[in-house]
Design an enzyme around this catalytic site. Structure first.
Site, PDB file in Angstrom:
ATOM      1  N   ASN A  95       0.793  -1.234   0.000  1.00 45.87           N
ATOM      2  CA  ASN A  95       0.000   0.000   0.000  1.00 45.87           C
ATOM      3  C   ASN A  95       0.827   1.289   0.000  1.00 45.87           C
ATOM      4  OD1 ASN A  95      -2.449   1.770   0.729  1.00 45.87           O
ATOM      5  ND2 ASN A  95      -1.053   2.061   2.465  1.00 45.87           N
ATOM      6  N   SER A 147      -3.681   2.875  -8.945  1.00 45.47           N
ATOM      7  CA  SER A 147      -4.339   4.195  -8.971  1.00 45.47           C
ATOM      8  C   SER A 147      -4.987   4.386 -10.334  1.00 45.47           C
ATOM      9  CB  SER A 147      -3.314   5.302  -8.751  1.00 45.47           C
ATOM     10  OG  SER A 147      -3.897   6.559  -9.022  1.00 45.47           O
ATOM     11  N   TYR A 160       4.296   9.479 -11.330  1.00 46.00           N
ATOM     12  CA  TYR A 160       3.319   8.749 -10.500  1.00 46.00           C
ATOM     13  C   TYR A 160       2.477   7.785 -11.342  1.00 46.00           C
ATOM     14  CZ  TYR A 160      -0.434   7.930  -7.112  1.00 46.00           C
ATOM     15  OH  TYR A 160      -1.347   7.343  -6.267  1.00 46.00           O
ATOM     16  N   SER A 163       4.461   4.842 -12.666  1.00 45.22           N
ATOM     17  CA  SER A 163       4.842   3.873 -11.622  1.00 45.22           C
ATOM     18  C   SER A 163       3.639   3.010 -11.235  1.00 45.22           C
ATOM     19  CB  SER A 163       5.411   4.590 -10.390  1.00 45.22           C
ATOM     20  OG  SER A 163       4.397   5.313  -9.704  1.00 45.22           O
ATOM     21  N   LYS A 164       2.446   3.610 -11.209  1.00 46.80           N
ATOM     22  CA  LYS A 164       1.235   2.851 -10.860  1.00 46.80           C
ATOM     23  C   LYS A 164       0.834   1.928 -12.012  1.00 46.80           C
ATOM     24  CE  LYS A 164       0.423   4.297  -6.688  1.00 46.80           C
ATOM     25  NZ  LYS A 164       0.423   3.383  -5.551  1.00 46.80           N
TER      26      LYS A 164
HETATM   27  N1  NAP Z   1      -5.261   9.245  -1.713  1.00 44.06           N
HETATM   28  C1  NAP Z   1      -5.475   9.093  -3.001  1.00 44.06           C
HETATM   29  O1  NAP Z   1      -6.129   9.927  -3.644  1.00 44.06           O
HETATM   30  C2  NAP Z   1      -4.965   7.869  -3.718  1.00 44.06           C
HETATM   31  C3  NAP Z   1      -5.490   7.602  -5.001  1.00 44.06           C
HETATM   32  C4  NAP Z   1      -5.029   6.507  -5.694  1.00 44.06           C
HETATM   33  C5  NAP Z   1      -4.084   5.683  -5.130  1.00 44.06           C
HETATM   34  N2  NAP Z   1      -3.580   5.969  -3.897  1.00 44.06           N
HETATM   35  C6  NAP Z   1      -2.549   5.066  -3.370  1.00 44.06           C
HETATM   36  O2  NAP Z   1      -2.948   4.555  -2.120  1.00 44.06           O
HETATM   37  C7  NAP Z   1      -1.796   4.286  -1.312  1.00 44.06           C
HETATM   38  C8  NAP Z   1      -1.964   4.942   0.035  1.00 44.06           C
HETATM   39  O3  NAP Z   1      -2.064   6.335  -0.180  1.00 44.06           O
HETATM   40  P1  NAP Z   1      -2.709   7.351   0.874  1.00 44.06           P
HETATM   41  O4  NAP Z   1      -3.664   8.162   0.136  1.00 44.06           O
HETATM   42  O5  NAP Z   1      -3.112   6.646   2.097  1.00 44.06           O
HETATM   43  O6  NAP Z   1      -1.425   8.259   1.137  1.00 44.06           O
HETATM   44  P2  NAP Z   1      -0.777   8.855   2.459  1.00 44.06           P
HETATM   45  O7  NAP Z   1      -1.819   9.234   3.421  1.00 44.06           O
HETATM   46  O8  NAP Z   1       0.170   9.877   1.931  1.00 44.06           O
HETATM   47  O9  NAP Z   1       0.030   7.611   3.046  1.00 44.06           O
HETATM   48  C9  NAP Z   1       1.136   7.083   2.366  1.00 44.06           C
HETATM   49  C10 NAP Z   1       1.725   5.982   3.211  1.00 44.06           C
HETATM   50  O10 NAP Z   1       2.883   5.461   2.526  1.00 44.06           O
HETATM   51  C11 NAP Z   1       3.984   5.493   3.439  1.00 44.06           C
HETATM   52  N3  NAP Z   1       5.276   5.672   2.775  1.00 44.06           N
HETATM   53  C12 NAP Z   1       5.599   6.596   1.834  1.00 44.06           C
HETATM   54  N4  NAP Z   1       6.910   6.517   1.548  1.00 44.06           N
HETATM   55  C13 NAP Z   1       7.413   5.527   2.332  1.00 44.06           C
HETATM   56  C14 NAP Z   1       8.717   4.983   2.505  1.00 44.06           C
HETATM   57  N5  NAP Z   1       9.778   5.442   1.814  1.00 44.06           N
HETATM   58  N6  NAP Z   1       8.875   3.966   3.385  1.00 44.06           N
HETATM   59  C15 NAP Z   1       7.818   3.493   4.088  1.00 44.06           C
HETATM   60  N7  NAP Z   1       6.579   3.976   3.983  1.00 44.06           N
HETATM   61  C16 NAP Z   1       6.378   4.984   3.115  1.00 44.06           C
HETATM   62  C17 NAP Z   1       3.693   6.684   4.328  1.00 44.06           C
HETATM   63  O11 NAP Z   1       4.499   6.626   5.497  1.00 44.06           O
HETATM   64  P3  NAP Z   1       4.942   7.997   6.245  1.00 44.06           P
HETATM   65  O12 NAP Z   1       3.783   8.375   7.132  1.00 44.06           O
HETATM   66  O13 NAP Z   1       6.160   7.607   7.022  1.00 44.06           O
HETATM   67  O14 NAP Z   1       5.214   9.018   5.203  1.00 44.06           O
HETATM   68  C18 NAP Z   1       2.208   6.500   4.572  1.00 44.06           C
HETATM   69  O15 NAP Z   1       1.982   5.520   5.549  1.00 44.06           O
HETATM   70  C19 NAP Z   1      -0.603   4.805  -2.109  1.00 44.06           C
HETATM   71  O16 NAP Z   1       0.043   3.759  -2.795  1.00 44.06           O
HETATM   72  C20 NAP Z   1      -1.226   5.772  -3.100  1.00 44.06           C
HETATM   73  O17 NAP Z   1      -0.459   5.930  -4.255  1.00 44.06           O
HETATM   74  C21 NAP Z   1      -4.009   7.027  -3.175  1.00 44.06           C
END
Ligand code: NAP
Length: 250
Positions: A95, A147, A160, A163-164
């Site tokens: 994730n 995504s 981005y 990569s997705k």
């Molecule tokens: N939100 C959206 O609109 C959306 C849409 C499509 C897909 N997604 C995908 O859903 C997933 C979760 O996203 P989210 O929206 O929950 O984002 P988020 O709130 O920004 O959370 C991202 C998570 O990834 C962790 N992470 C990032 N870089 C890391 C690293 N180098 N090592 C370990 N952990 C790391 C972060 O840890 P830290 O707290 O330490 O930074 C955090 O726990 C992602 O893959 C994102 O691309 C999100």
């Protein structure tokens, strides 16, 4: 969507579960009886007390595993520690991720590599190592967080989106390779979802993205977690190699 305790006696490894979508997946899986290996980049008192309360409330084990997914040696050491302890993993949720937005001419190769390391290469490496554990058990379930940015055309998503797209292609490829071992692999492709990641976007950009969806709103991370639960449970036992969109209709 699922009966209560649909993940009883299962162990799920979830990356990036200290906030956002990952945290909702962690909470929902625990409420359905799963034990968790909670992978985070940093150990914080808030998260420790959060998982301690959850663990007590649902009487399941939540083990913290701290590593930075941008660092291959840290990933290998973390996975090695699981193998040494003979931990059985039934569900892997790749994730963790980062989002960057920049037009092609503003995207440096350094930035592109960083995004691919976190959103793609790290997940390939974690999957290689965790699937070895699953192969021995001849069962498992892998969920890769893709995504819609990897499926639709949005300007500014060279790093981005690509990569997705790579991660979702990887999903389909390994679903075919791992199916003979009863390991299912699927991707979720969320639309813009209400987390810190969406909060980073400029107003104009997110309004434009949300405006392209029929439901015309942000997703709730709980809605993405419900889909992850379905894919992790036996309710989806005939589903593999799929990219399932949760995007409000796009
Ligand atoms: N939100 C959206 O609109 C959306 C849409 C499509 C897909 N997604 C995908 O859903 C997933 C979760 O996203 P989210 O929206 O929950 O984002 P988020 O709130 O920004 O959370 C991202 C998570 O990834 C962790 N992470 C990032 N870089 C890391 C690293 N180098 N090592 C370990 N952990 C790391 C972060 O840890 P830290 O707290 O330490 O930074 C955090 O726990 C992602 O893959 C994102 O691309 C999100």
């Amino acid at each position: 969507m699922c009966n209560s305790n649909s993940l009883e006696r299962k162990t799920a490894l979830i990356t990036g579960c200290n906030r956002g979508i990952g945290k909702e997946i962690l909470s929902l899986f625990v409420s359905e009886g799963a034990s968790i290996i909670a992978c985070v980049r940093k150990e914080t008192p808030d998260f420790i007390s959060f998982i301690s309360e959850l663990s007590l409330k649902y009487a399941v084990s939540i083990e913290l595993l701290v590593f930075d997914i941008s660092n291959e040696e840290e990933i290998k050491a973390a996975m090695k520690s699981l193998v040494q302890k003979k931990v059985k993993i039934d569900i892997l949720v790749n994730n963790a991720g980062i989002a960057t937005g920049a037009f092609l001419q503003m995207t440096s190769m350094k930035q592109l590599r960083e995004v691919f390391q976190i959103n793609f290469f790290s997940h390939v490496l974690i999957t290689q190592l965790v699937s070895r554990i699953m192969l021995k058990e001849k069962k498992g379930c892998i969920i890769n967080m893709g995504s819609i940015a990897g499926l639709e055309n949005f300007a500014g998503y060279t790093a981005y989106g690509s990569s997705k797209a790579a991660l979702m292609c990887f999903t389909k490829t390994i679903a075919r390779e791992l199916a003979p071992y009863n390991i299912r692999v699927n991707s979720i492709a969320p639309g813009l979802t209400d987390t810190g990641m969406a909060g980073q976007m400029e107003d104009k950009a997110w309004k434009e993205m949300v405006g392209r969806s029929d439901l015309n709103r942000l997703g709730d991370p709980k809605e993405i977690a419900e889909l992850a639960l379905f894919l992790a449970s036996d309710k989806s036992s005939f589903i593999t190699g799929q990219i399932i969109r949760a995007d409000g209709g796009m």
